[in-house]
Design a protein around this motif. Structure first.
Motif, mmCIF file in Angstrom:
data_model
loop_
_atom_site.group_PDB
_atom_site.id
_atom_site.type_symbol
_atom_site.label_atom_id
_atom_site.label_comp_id
_atom_site.label_asym_id
_atom_site.label_seq_id
_atom_site.Cartn_x
_atom_site.Cartn_y
_atom_site.Cartn_z
ATOM 1 N N ASP A 71 0.807 -1.224 0.000
ATOM 2 C CA ASP A 71 0.000 0.000 0.000
ATOM 3 C C ASP A 71 0.835 1.267 0.000
ATOM 4 O O ASP A 71 0.339 2.329 -0.375
ATOM 5 C CB ASP A 71 -0.956 -0.002 1.201
ATOM 6 C CG ASP A 71 -2.050 -1.050 1.053
ATOM 7 O OD1 ASP A 71 -3.022 -0.774 0.336
ATOM 8 O OD2 ASP A 71 -1.908 -2.135 1.630
ATOM 9 N N TYR A 74 4.130 3.679 -3.195
ATOM 10 C CA TYR A 74 4.276 5.036 -3.764
ATOM 11 C C TYR A 74 5.394 5.826 -3.084
ATOM 12 O O TYR A 74 5.968 6.724 -3.688
ATOM 13 C CB TYR A 74 2.953 5.799 -3.690
ATOM 14 C CG TYR A 74 2.471 6.108 -2.291
ATOM 15 C CD1 TYR A 74 2.903 7.244 -1.609
ATOM 16 C CD2 TYR A 74 1.568 5.269 -1.640
ATOM 17 C CE1 TYR A 74 2.459 7.534 -0.322
ATOM 18 C CE2 TYR A 74 1.122 5.539 -0.362
ATOM 19 C CZ TYR A 74 1.570 6.671 0.291
ATOM 20 O OH TYR A 74 1.129 6.944 1.565
ATOM 21 N N GLU A 77 8.601 5.033 -4.840
ATOM 22 C CA GLU A 77 8.596 5.666 -6.164
ATOM 23 C C GLU A 77 8.892 7.160 -6.026
ATOM 24 O O GLU A 77 9.681 7.722 -6.783
ATOM 25 C CB GLU A 77 7.248 5.435 -6.852
ATOM 26 C CG GLU A 77 7.243 5.748 -8.347
ATOM 27 C CD GLU A 77 7.155 7.241 -8.653
ATOM 28 O OE1 GLU A 77 7.774 7.684 -9.648
ATOM 29 O OE2 GLU A 77 6.482 7.985 -7.898
ATOM 30 N N ALA A 78 8.282 7.807 -5.041
ATOM 31 C CA ALA A 78 8.493 9.245 -4.856
ATOM 32 C C ALA A 78 9.956 9.560 -4.567
ATOM 33 O O ALA A 78 10.486 10.570 -5.037
ATOM 34 C CB ALA A 78 7.607 9.763 -3.719
ATOM 35 N N ARG A 81 12.365 10.527 -7.436
ATOM 36 C CA ARG A 81 12.200 11.749 -8.224
ATOM 37 C C ARG A 81 13.484 12.573 -8.185
ATOM 38 O O ARG A 81 14.244 12.508 -7.223
ATOM 39 C CB ARG A 81 11.018 12.561 -7.709
ATOM 40 C CG ARG A 81 9.670 11.849 -7.846
ATOM 41 C CD ARG A 81 9.324 11.582 -9.303
ATOM 42 N NE ARG A 81 8.109 10.803 -9.435
ATOM 43 C CZ ARG A 81 6.917 11.319 -9.736
ATOM 44 N NH1 ARG A 81 6.777 12.618 -9.917
ATOM 45 N NH2 ARG A 81 5.875 10.532 -9.855
ATOM 46 N N ALA A 90 5.404 14.425 -5.074
ATOM 47 C CA ALA A 90 4.944 13.089 -5.460
ATOM 48 C C ALA A 90 4.477 12.303 -4.236
ATOM 49 O O ALA A 90 3.448 11.624 -4.274
ATOM 50 C CB ALA A 90 6.056 12.332 -6.184
ATOM 51 N N PHE A 91 5.225 12.413 -3.144
ATOM 52 C CA PHE A 91 4.852 11.709 -1.921
ATOM 53 C C PHE A 91 3.511 12.198 -1.381
ATOM 54 O O PHE A 91 2.604 11.403 -1.107
ATOM 55 C CB PHE A 91 5.944 11.872 -0.858
ATOM 56 C CG PHE A 91 5.501 11.442 0.517
ATOM 57 C CD1 PHE A 91 5.254 10.101 0.795
ATOM 58 C CD2 PHE A 91 5.306 12.372 1.519
ATOM 59 C CE1 PHE A 91 4.819 9.705 2.057
ATOM 60 C CE2 PHE A 91 4.877 11.988 2.779
ATOM 61 C CZ PHE A 91 4.630 10.646 3.043
ATOM 62 N N ALA A 94 0.506 11.356 -3.837
ATOM 63 C CA ALA A 94 0.177 9.927 -3.832
ATOM 64 C C ALA A 94 -0.393 9.509 -2.481
ATOM 65 O O ALA A 94 -1.294 8.666 -2.404
ATOM 66 C CB ALA A 94 1.413 9.095 -4.170
ATOM 67 N N ASN A 95 0.110 10.123 -1.428
ATOM 68 C CA ASN A 95 -0.402 9.841 -0.088
ATOM 69 C C ASN A 95 -1.870 10.251 0.025
ATOM 70 O O ASN A 95 -2.701 9.484 0.540
ATOM 71 C CB ASN A 95 0.464 10.581 0.935
ATOM 72 C CG ASN A 95 -0.035 10.431 2.349
ATOM 73 O OD1 ASN A 95 -0.555 11.375 2.931
ATOM 74 N ND2 ASN A 95 0.134 9.250 2.922
ATOM 75 N N ASP A 97 -4.019 10.455 -2.328
ATOM 76 C CA ASP A 97 -4.794 9.486 -3.112
ATOM 77 C C ASP A 97 -4.946 8.168 -2.348
ATOM 78 O O ASP A 97 -6.033 7.580 -2.296
ATOM 79 C CB ASP A 97 -4.123 9.224 -4.460
ATOM 80 C CG ASP A 97 -4.196 10.416 -5.405
ATOM 81 O OD1 ASP A 97 -5.004 11.350 -5.154
ATOM 82 O OD2 ASP A 97 -3.433 10.434 -6.387
ATOM 83 N N ALA A 98 -3.851 7.700 -1.742
ATOM 84 C CA ALA A 98 -3.885 6.418 -1.024
ATOM 85 C C ALA A 98 -4.814 6.481 0.185
ATOM 86 O O ALA A 98 -5.495 5.492 0.496
ATOM 87 C CB ALA A 98 -2.470 6.035 -0.578
ATOM 88 N N ARG A 101 -8.549 5.943 -1.089
ATOM 89 C CA ARG A 101 -8.925 4.900 -2.050
ATOM 90 C C ARG A 101 -10.281 4.320 -1.674
ATOM 91 O O ARG A 101 -10.564 4.098 -0.492
ATOM 92 C CB ARG A 101 -7.883 3.782 -2.053
ATOM 93 C CG ARG A 101 -6.605 4.138 -2.762
ATOM 94 C CD ARG A 101 -5.558 3.069 -2.620
ATOM 95 N NE ARG A 101 -6.034 1.739 -2.980
ATOM 96 C CZ ARG A 101 -5.275 0.657 -2.992
ATOM 97 N NH1 ARG A 101 -4.001 0.730 -2.650
ATOM 98 N NH2 ARG A 101 -5.777 -0.506 -3.329
#
Length: 198
Positions: A71, A74, A77-78, A81, A90-91, A94-95, A97-98, A101
């Motif tokens: 979970d 991300y 991935e961040a 960058r 990005a963190f 994405a956070n 969004d997570a 969900r």
């Protein structure tokens, strides 16, 4: 125990069962998740749970590790960058969004899981706090690199900046669990990003 018994498969998908345990802990917290809740969701009996995962404490620790791996992918991935600003953006995006969900409980397991922990003398809350601090330290390390590379202005305190980012993330997690929607979390991120030097 014979070789045949030792080699016998468990008869269930251990990762899938662990994923279901993650959801139970996420929804109910460590204290609120009963063994019956856990084994029912996992589709196994208590004997199988103890054999595969150990006690409730060990199951919870494995669930948190699984949550971090799946979970929170991300985050890794961040961190790749190219600039500190894009890492942080990005963190936090994405956070947000997570945390919202529709196929997962609202909020964050590492926040929800430790709420109302009492009977274990705070061990679970301490474990979760240490996990969050490890993430903060990893971000601080990445931001230290950014200072060294002159990507962040000289004099930027990477530890304080990492703490600020995590406070925003954790605050959003609390608000998401209370029902705040994704757009509102992203609006908070918009404000937070104004404080990031770039």
């Amino acid at each position: 125990m014979t070789t045949k018994e030792r080699g016998r498969p468990r008869g269930f998908d251990a990762d899938a069962a662990l994923d279901r345990a993650v959801e139970v802990f996420w929804r109910h917290g460590y204290e609120g998740a009963s063994l019956s809740d856990l084994t029912g969701a996992m589709g196994i009996n208590r004997t199988s749970m103890y054999a595969a995962y150990g006690n409730k404490d060990e199951l919870f620790r494995r669930a948190v590790a699984r949550y971090a791996e799946i979970d929170m992918a991300y985050v890794r991935e961040a961190m790749t960058r190219p600039t500190a600003y894009t890492v942080i953006e990005a963190f936090l995006r994405a956070n947000a969004d997570a945390l919202t969900r529709t196929d997962r409980p609202a909020g964050c397991l590492s926040i929800q899981g430790g709420l109302a922990c009492g009977s274990d003398n705070g061990h679970i809350a301490q474990f979760l706090a240490a996990s969050r601090l490890a993430g903060e330290a990893a971000l601080a390390e990445r931001l230290t690199q950014a200072v060294t590379e002159n990507d962040l202005p000289a004099g930027t305190d990477p530890v304080a900046l990492a703490r600020y980012v995590m406070v925003v993330s954790e605050g959003n997690a609390v608000h998401a669990a209370a029902g705040v929607d994704r757009a509102a979390l992203h609006a908070t991120v918009d404000f937070a990003l104004r404080a990031i030097p770039h």
